[in-house]
Write a protein that holds these residues in place. Structure first.
Motif, PDB file in Angstrom:
ATOM      1  N   GLU A 103       3.122  -3.439 -10.325  1.00 30.47           N
ATOM      2  CA  GLU A 103       2.012  -3.488  -9.350  1.00 30.47           C
ATOM      3  C   GLU A 103       1.147  -2.231  -9.448  1.00 30.47           C
ATOM      4  O   GLU A 103      -0.080  -2.293  -9.381  1.00 30.47           O
ATOM      5  N   GLN A 136     -10.882  -8.819  -9.601  1.00 29.63           N
ATOM      6  CA  GLN A 136     -11.237  -9.962  -8.776  1.00 29.63           C
ATOM      7  C   GLN A 136     -10.108 -10.488  -7.900  1.00 29.63           C
ATOM      8  O   GLN A 136     -10.300 -11.441  -7.158  1.00 29.63           O
ATOM      9  N   ILE A 137      -8.925  -9.900  -8.014  1.00 27.29           N
ATOM     10  CA  ILE A 137      -7.799 -10.360  -7.205  1.00 27.29           C
ATOM     11  C   ILE A 137      -7.299  -9.215  -6.324  1.00 27.29           C
ATOM     12  O   ILE A 137      -7.578  -8.051  -6.595  1.00 27.29           O
ATOM     13  N   ARG A 138      -6.562  -9.589  -5.291  1.00 24.01           N
ATOM     14  CA  ARG A 138      -6.024  -8.571  -4.385  1.00 24.01           C
ATOM     15  C   ARG A 138      -4.805  -7.917  -5.033  1.00 24.01           C
ATOM     16  O   ARG A 138      -3.840  -8.595  -5.376  1.00 24.01           O
ATOM     17  N   ILE A 139      -4.913  -6.619  -5.234  1.00 23.03           N
ATOM     18  CA  ILE A 139      -3.816  -5.828  -5.800  1.00 23.03           C
ATOM     19  C   ILE A 139      -3.629  -4.614  -4.901  1.00 23.03           C
ATOM     20  O   ILE A 139      -4.614  -3.981  -4.510  1.00 23.03           O
ATOM     21  N   ARG A 140      -2.382  -4.302  -4.575  1.00 23.46           N
ATOM     22  CA  ARG A 140      -2.115  -3.103  -3.785  1.00 23.46           C
ATOM     23  C   ARG A 140      -2.339  -1.880  -4.671  1.00 23.46           C
ATOM     24  O   ARG A 140      -1.700  -1.740  -5.717  1.00 23.46           O
TER      25      ARG A 140
END
Length: 197
Positions: free
Chosen positions: A51, A104-108
């Motif tokens: 992650e 374009q995506i949700r990443i912590r």
């Protein structure tokens, strides 16, 4: 102990290259370790986990994409700026599909890393600056930003997935979409009374 010559930046760049080749969702720490010629454990001296690596790739990609857009739009306004902006976005998505996906995506993302990364802030400044050239102010600015992002991302995602099978070229449709966006931005509807902000 960190392997000599291996840095967080080098690990991130190698991860980004791998993501472009195989897709962000298919990158593993083991694959990346093999690519760099190290044992898996060596990577954890530089990135916490997968992650964390994805977050670093997202920040790298945001910086790269923003630099391209800034260079493309420098000294331009109105439709010229919109077209240059859109083309730089699309070209980056085509050239770096894995990195682009990370934006374009949700990443912590580690808050300290995010605070030091200029790309996301600069992207917002560039986008809002271009749209102010159309005379837009809040809340219309935010709505217009969302419209552009949805249009650009939707188009490149469908294009990448082979979703445009019609005999008319996707390039022709892209140019017409930019004509339509320019016309809409020039004639932006006024906010309705009582709209929540």
């Amino acid at each position: 102990m960190a392997r000599a010559g291996l840095t967080a930046e080098r690990v991130t760049i190698a991860g980004a290259e791998l993501a472009d080749e195989v897709g962000l969702d298919r990158v593993t720490m083991s694959q990346l370790a093999r690519r760099l010629g190290v044992k898996d454990a060596s990577l954890y001296a530089h990135v916490r986990n997968l992650e964390d690596l994805r977050g670093r790739i997202a920040l790298l990609a945001a910086d790269e994409k923003t630099i391209r857009i800034a260079e493309a739009t420098a000294g331009r306004a109105g439709k010229d700026a919109l077209v240059a902006y859109a083309n730089a976005w699309r070209e980056y998505a085509h050239a770096h599909p894995g990195r682009y996906t990370a934006t374009q995506i949700r990443i912590r993302i580690d808050p300290e890393l995010a605070a030091r990364a200029p790309g996301p802030r600069r992207a917002v400044e560039l986008t809002y600056g271009m749209l102010r050239g159309y005379g837009l102010a809040e809340p219309d600015l935010t709505d217009a930003v969302r419209l552009l992002r949805s249009t650009f991302h939707g188009f490149v995602a469908l294009e990448a997935a082979g979703g445009f099978a019609h005999e008319r070229s996707s390039q022709q449709s892209w140019l017409r979409a930019l004509d339509a966006l320019h016309s809409l931005l020039e004639h932006w509807p006024t906010s309705r009374e009582g709209d929540p902000s």
